[in-house]
Design a protein around this motif. Sequence first.
Motif, mmCIF file in Angstrom:
data_model
loop_
_atom_site.group_PDB
_atom_site.id
_atom_site.type_symbol
_atom_site.label_atom_id
_atom_site.label_comp_id
_atom_site.label_asym_id
_atom_site.label_seq_id
_atom_site.Cartn_x
_atom_site.Cartn_y
_atom_site.Cartn_z
ATOM 1 N N ALA A 1 0.837 -1.205 0.000
ATOM 2 C CA ALA A 1 0.000 0.000 0.000
ATOM 3 C C ALA A 1 0.868 1.249 0.000
ATOM 4 C CB ALA A 1 -0.939 -0.007 1.206
ATOM 5 N N ASN A 2 1.933 1.217 0.772
ATOM 6 C CA ASN A 2 2.845 2.357 0.831
ATOM 7 C C ASN A 2 3.523 2.585 -0.517
ATOM 8 O OD1 ASN A 2 5.812 3.417 1.420
ATOM 9 N ND2 ASN A 2 4.433 4.210 3.000
ATOM 10 N N LYS A 3 4.003 1.525 -1.129
ATOM 11 C CA LYS A 3 4.694 1.643 -2.421
ATOM 12 C C LYS A 3 3.748 2.102 -3.533
ATOM 13 C CE LYS A 3 8.544 -1.574 -1.838
ATOM 14 N NZ LYS A 3 9.629 -0.672 -2.204
ATOM 15 N N LEU A 4 2.496 1.647 -3.471
ATOM 16 C CA LEU A 4 1.527 1.973 -4.515
ATOM 17 C C LEU A 4 0.781 3.283 -4.258
ATOM 18 C CD1 LEU A 4 0.047 -1.619 -4.900
ATOM 19 C CD2 LEU A 4 1.360 -0.388 -6.657
ATOM 20 N N ASP B 1 -14.681 2.648 -0.734
ATOM 21 C CA ASP B 1 -13.436 3.242 -1.223
ATOM 22 C C ASP B 1 -13.315 3.148 -2.738
ATOM 23 O OD1 ASP B 1 -12.732 3.994 1.306
ATOM 24 O OD2 ASP B 1 -11.143 2.520 1.551
ATOM 25 N N VAL B 2 -13.615 1.986 -3.287
ATOM 26 C CA VAL B 2 -13.513 1.810 -4.737
ATOM 27 C C VAL B 2 -14.485 2.746 -5.456
ATOM 28 C CG1 VAL B 2 -13.931 0.166 -6.616
ATOM 29 C CG2 VAL B 2 -12.574 -0.525 -4.634
ATOM 30 N N GLN C 1 -10.741 5.254 -4.879
ATOM 31 C CA GLN C 1 -9.564 4.907 -4.080
ATOM 32 C C GLN C 1 -9.213 3.434 -4.264
ATOM 33 O OE1 GLN C 1 -7.490 6.752 -1.671
ATOM 34 N NE2 GLN C 1 -6.383 4.867 -2.091
ATOM 35 N N SER C 2 -8.005 3.147 -4.705
ATOM 36 C CA SER C 2 -7.534 1.762 -4.755
ATOM 37 C C SER C 2 -7.131 1.336 -3.352
ATOM 38 C CB SER C 2 -6.358 1.629 -5.716
ATOM 39 O OG SER C 2 -6.794 1.819 -7.049
ATOM 40 N N VAL C 3 -7.285 0.038 -3.074
ATOM 41 C CA VAL C 3 -7.160 -0.460 -1.708
ATOM 42 C C VAL C 3 -6.341 -1.747 -1.667
ATOM 43 C CG1 VAL C 3 -8.477 -1.288 0.288
ATOM 44 C CG2 VAL C 3 -9.444 0.477 -1.171
ATOM 45 N N VAL C 4 -5.537 -1.871 -0.618
ATOM 46 C CA VAL C 4 -4.886 -3.134 -0.274
ATOM 47 C C VAL C 4 -5.542 -3.617 1.013
ATOM 48 C CG1 VAL C 4 -2.744 -4.293 0.386
ATOM 49 C CG2 VAL C 4 -2.677 -2.451 -1.315
ATOM 50 N N TRP D 1 -1.712 3.417 -2.136
ATOM 51 C CA TRP D 1 -3.092 2.976 -1.963
ATOM 52 C C TRP D 1 -3.441 2.946 -0.481
ATOM 53 C CZ3 TRP D 1 -4.065 -1.857 -5.566
ATOM 54 C CH2 TRP D 1 -3.828 -1.493 -6.896
ATOM 55 N N LYS D 2 -4.720 2.934 -0.198
ATOM 56 C CA LYS D 2 -5.201 2.823 1.176
ATOM 57 C C LYS D 2 -4.991 1.386 1.658
ATOM 58 C CE LYS D 2 -8.894 4.861 3.776
ATOM 59 N NZ LYS D 2 -10.134 5.618 3.653
ATOM 60 N N PHE D 3 -4.677 1.226 2.941
ATOM 61 C CA PHE D 3 -4.438 -0.103 3.506
ATOM 62 C C PHE D 3 -5.406 -0.391 4.641
ATOM 63 C CE2 PHE D 3 -2.341 -2.730 6.812
ATOM 64 C CZ PHE D 3 -2.294 -3.919 6.101
#
Length: 185
Positions: free
Chosen positions: A25-28, A72-73, A77-80, A30-32
């Motif tokens: 999530a951090n690298k992308l 989220d979607v 927002q993309s999500v992990v 995205w929300k975790f």
Amino acid sequence: METPGVLLVMGVSGSGKSTVGALLANKLGWKFYDADDYHSEENRIKMGKGVPLNDQDRIPWLCSLHDILLRDVASGQSVVLACSALKKMYRDILNRGGSDVPPRSDESAKEEPLAGGKFLVVHLCGSFELIYGRLLQRRGHFMPPELLQSQFSILEPPSAPENFIHISVDKGLPEIAAAVLEALK
């Protein structure tokens, strides 16, 4: 592979879901979410006593997680999500929603999947011995190592037609992250 709106990092307890999920999530950017944070107090107590969860325990939890992902979607927002998601039915609920009654296989296909199908399952897999050893070193978690066998017993590894990759947890964290990021290209 097209970038998914939801990246589900799944596996048995101790496979590294939370660590890998947070890193990805951090690298992308995205929300975790860590699904463990959303267990009911009853589920936590049950697991803490060494009693495995059953479908009736898990389904409301999975439906709540689906609702979070859907929100989220829908907002772009993309999500992990780090979640055990041990059975195909559980992954279907996360992706398509459900109710307190498990969907029949012919019904689950009728519901619209999250993110228009942009849902990638990352299965972190490893031997019982390796993961059990990790659990013995983990402190402060409600899931005792004694329940690991119950998770392996019900595990249904992802398979076609699911959109998935299997990654061995005997690799280092950088290698695992690189493999997932490569799969997203």
